[in-house]
Design a protein around this motif. Structure first.
Motif, short mmCIF file in Angstrom:
data_model
loop_
_atom_site.label_atom_id
_atom_site.label_comp_id
_atom_site.label_asym_id
_atom_site.label_seq_id
_atom_site.Cartn_x
_atom_site.Cartn_y
_atom_site.Cartn_z
N TRP A 29 -49.87 42.43 30.12
CA TRP A 29 -50.57 41.33 29.46
C TRP A 29 -49.59 40.27 28.96
CZ3 TRP A 29 -55.16 43.36 25.98
CH2 TRP A 29 -56.09 44.01 26.82
N GLY A 30 -48.31 40.55 29.06
CA GLY A 30 -47.29 39.60 28.60
C GLY A 30 -47.00 39.80 27.13
N PRO A 31 -45.94 39.16 26.66
CA PRO A 31 -45.48 39.39 25.29
C PRO A 31 -46.36 38.68 24.27
CG PRO A 31 -44.15 37.71 26.33
CD PRO A 31 -45.15 38.15 27.37
N GLY A 32 -46.34 39.19 23.05
CA GLY A 32 -47.06 38.56 21.96
C GLY A 32 -48.56 38.57 22.22
N ALA A 33 -49.32 38.01 21.33
CA ALA A 33 -50.77 37.91 21.50
C ALA A 33 -51.25 36.89 20.48
CB ALA A 33 -51.45 39.24 21.27
N GLU A 34 -52.18 36.04 20.94
CA GLU A 34 -52.78 35.10 20.00
C GLU A 34 -54.11 35.69 19.56
OE1 GLU A 34 -54.62 30.57 19.90
OE2 GLU A 34 -54.01 31.50 21.81
N LEU A 35 -54.24 36.01 18.27
CA LEU A 35 -55.49 36.59 17.77
C LEU A 35 -56.43 35.47 17.36
CD1 LEU A 35 -54.02 39.22 18.03
CD2 LEU A 35 -54.81 39.86 15.74
N VAL A 36 -57.63 35.45 17.97
CA VAL A 36 -58.56 34.34 17.77
C VAL A 36 -59.82 34.83 17.05
CG1 VAL A 36 -59.86 32.51 18.91
CG2 VAL A 36 -57.73 33.34 19.93
N PRO A 37 -60.03 34.44 15.79
CA PRO A 37 -61.24 34.88 15.08
C PRO A 37 -62.49 34.19 15.62
CG PRO A 37 -59.97 33.36 13.71
CD PRO A 37 -59.16 33.60 14.95
N THR A 38 -63.63 34.93 15.67
CA THR A 38 -64.91 34.33 16.04
C THR A 38 -65.90 34.67 14.94
OG1 THR A 38 -65.70 36.31 17.17
CG2 THR A 38 -64.45 34.73 18.50
N ASP A 39 -67.12 34.10 15.04
CA ASP A 39 -68.07 34.33 13.95
C ASP A 39 -69.01 35.51 14.19
OD1 ASP A 39 -69.69 33.29 15.84
OD2 ASP A 39 -70.57 31.73 14.60
N SER A 40 -68.90 36.18 15.33
CA SER A 40 -69.70 37.38 15.56
C SER A 40 -69.05 38.21 16.66
CB SER A 40 -71.14 37.03 15.96
OG SER A 40 -71.17 36.52 17.28
N VAL A 41 -69.42 39.50 16.69
CA VAL A 41 -68.91 40.39 17.73
C VAL A 41 -69.41 39.90 19.09
CG1 VAL A 41 -69.08 42.71 18.67
CG2 VAL A 41 -68.66 42.40 16.23
N ALA A 42 -70.68 39.45 19.14
CA ALA A 42 -71.24 38.97 20.41
C ALA A 42 -70.43 37.79 20.95
CB ALA A 42 -72.71 38.58 20.22
N HIS A 43 -70.02 36.88 20.06
CA HIS A 43 -69.22 35.74 20.52
C HIS A 43 -67.83 36.17 20.97
CE1 HIS A 43 -71.75 32.50 18.29
NE2 HIS A 43 -72.36 33.04 19.32
N ALA A 44 -67.26 37.16 20.25
CA ALA A 44 -65.94 37.67 20.65
C ALA A 44 -66.02 38.21 22.09
CB ALA A 44 -65.47 38.75 19.68
N LEU A 45 -67.09 38.99 22.37
CA LEU A 45 -67.25 39.56 23.72
C LEU A 45 -67.58 38.48 24.75
CD1 LEU A 45 -69.13 42.89 22.91
CD2 LEU A 45 -66.69 42.53 23.30
N ALA A 46 -68.37 37.48 24.35
CA ALA A 46 -68.73 36.39 25.26
C ALA A 46 -67.47 35.66 25.74
CB ALA A 46 -69.70 35.42 24.60
N GLN A 47 -66.51 35.49 24.84
CA GLN A 47 -65.27 34.80 25.24
C GLN A 47 -64.47 35.62 26.24
OE1 GLN A 47 -62.88 32.55 22.79
NE2 GLN A 47 -64.39 32.12 21.22
#
Lengths: 313, 313
Positions: A29-47
């Motif tokens: 997956w490569g180094p590091g990771a950008e953690l991106v907050p969303t407003d719901s679990v459904a939106h996190a999965l949709a992304q």
């Protein structure tokens, strides 16, 4: 740098777990990771489904902030997603306050309703005439302290990093000392992480509501010596008289006994969704009976093939 | 007049369900009922155990406000309690606002986080630039509207009675139109409500984490033609390697097939707690195969007794 979504805001238990999952991410997956907050679990999965993110960290058992049933439902609707790792987080809270606030001065204390429910006894035993203020997340409660809407906040340990202006009054607070939340890192299907000998497999299986259907389904696992670690039923929304079972069991999809059982589930069920094979967070190795070993499956396949070819009887 | 506790405040889905359960209460409880709000499900049950209240209305599946796992855990710790009736409440929300507020004027909308999660799509589709405010319950959100901390609240239909100063802007709001919450009325053990032919039985059973233990446990039900309507596993907190299963199945403890299966569970399990036999809210009659009928059990018992006495062979 991979983008990994989660139910925000930052500074919550979900972020803490997603960080731990990201630290353990597959090396390709490569180094590091950008953690991106969303407003719901459904939106996190949709992304993740749309490709806007590579993966998401989601709660699947005993969540403090998000809803576990929201995760389970979102995993079964839309394009398939699979788990590649799990993390089990002890749920122990830190109480944050502004500098110079002593514990005995705390009158109003804020948090998410589920977090408050898990420290209610501690609040009543520790504070005199406590008042509680509801926040949308544990991190939002810390915001309330900064804005002087309350005296203290019940937060995830990781919140201390986000609120350097606040100080921890108490750590390791929990009415039930062994509460944990289990999180999974889910991504689009592709390669399955290789077997480690201490793996868990998750599936969602839909069966019609016939007497014995579930017993038969579970017998597909127990006949092959596969240990079930979790089961939860939910009525399916679209078809009356059908149930969806979320099953977690020991073993890896590449194990002969697990593959054999999954093929059996596939034959029995209206629908089977593979939700991933991934290393167990506790590293506990699966116990395999001799009768269910790779070698035993190998030998039985060779024997059957010889019999079918007329070489043996 | 019986005192019946529930997770308050008044004006929530839980109160609405508890009211419906109270209206259906056994006639020997006396007329009317005083509904007493408490600050947690555990406290509601503690009042029943201590005798301060006769019964409690508690959510056991898909709660909007309280936590279902809190109910399940509280039912298995402390003195036994049993369910005597169930109620299934459709989860459809009413949006309350102050008089003269039009829907298009609503900017800030309040509710419990779980309720907001269930109307998020509606909010985004209906309101322009909506802001949400978190409340500790749906009824507390209506208080926020009265206090002008927000423009509207997402509440249970019953809230309209408690907030006559507010008007319903919209009713029947729900992103998922068929969401329901199931509630039970629980009381101290005493008499079991008689069988109606359309009953459900609930038990909590603890088994050691052996391969096939759950299959064997469920076979005790399926062998006797008993249809399982729900299963949920939770790790026991006190003993490692043990699981507690919450099972709901068709039939009544006085049915021969159910009694036979329960005795089988008792022999197999570390612990079995009977959580009640009560009429199903949907009135769906249990289907009983001829081989599992009362008469079949009767005949088999007589035959066995004759054989044992040397009268038959």
């Amino acid at each position: 740098m991979p983008r990994i979504t989660y139910l925000g805001p930052p500074g919550t238990f979900t972020e803490q777990a997603t960080r731990a999952l990201a630290a353990d991410a597959p090396s390709d997956w490569g180094p590091g990771a950008e953690l991106v907050p969303t407003d719901s679990v459904a939106h996190a999965l949709a992304q993740v489904r749309s490709g806007a993110a590579l993966a998401a960290g989601v709660p699947v058992e005993n969540s403090v902030e998000g809803s576990v049933s929201a995760t389970l439902d979102a995993l079964t609707v839309g394009d398939p997603l699979v788990a590649v790792s799990e993390h089990v987080l002890p749920i122990r809270f830190t109480v944050l306050a502004r500098k110079d606030t002593a514990l005995q001065d705390v009158r109003t204390i804020a948090s998410h309703p589920h977090a408050l429910a898990q420290v209610r006894q501690w609040i009543n035993d520790t504070l005199s005439e406590p008042e509680t203020l509801i926040a949308s997340s544990t991190a939002a409660a810390a915001d309330d302290v900064l804005a002087e809407r309350c005296d203290a906040a019940v937060v995830a340990p990781v919140a201390t990093e986000y609120f350097p202006g606040l100080v921890p009054l108490v750590t390791d607070v929990a009415d039930v000392t062994d509460a944990v939340t289990r999180f999974l890192m889910v991504t689009r299907p592709g390669t399955v992480p290789g077997p480690t000998g201490a793996d868990r497999t998750s599936v969602a299986a839909v069966i019609t509501d016939d007497v014995g259907a579930l017993t038969d389904l579970l017998a597909e696992l127990s006949l092959r010596g596969i240990n079930l670690s979790r089961i939860e039923s939910r009525p399916t929304k679209d078809r009356l008289g059908e149930y969806r079972f979320f099953l977690d069991f020991d073993g890896h999809v590449t194990d002969a006994r697990v593959g054999d059982a999954l093929a059996g589930l596939y034959r029995r069920c209206t629908e089977v969704r593979f939700l991933g094979s991934y290393p167990r967070a506790d590293g506990a190795a699966a116990s395999v009976r001799p009768v269910d070993s790779e070698e035993a499956f190998d030998r039985s396949a060779r024997w059957l093939s010889d019999v079918r070819a007329g070489r043996l009887a």
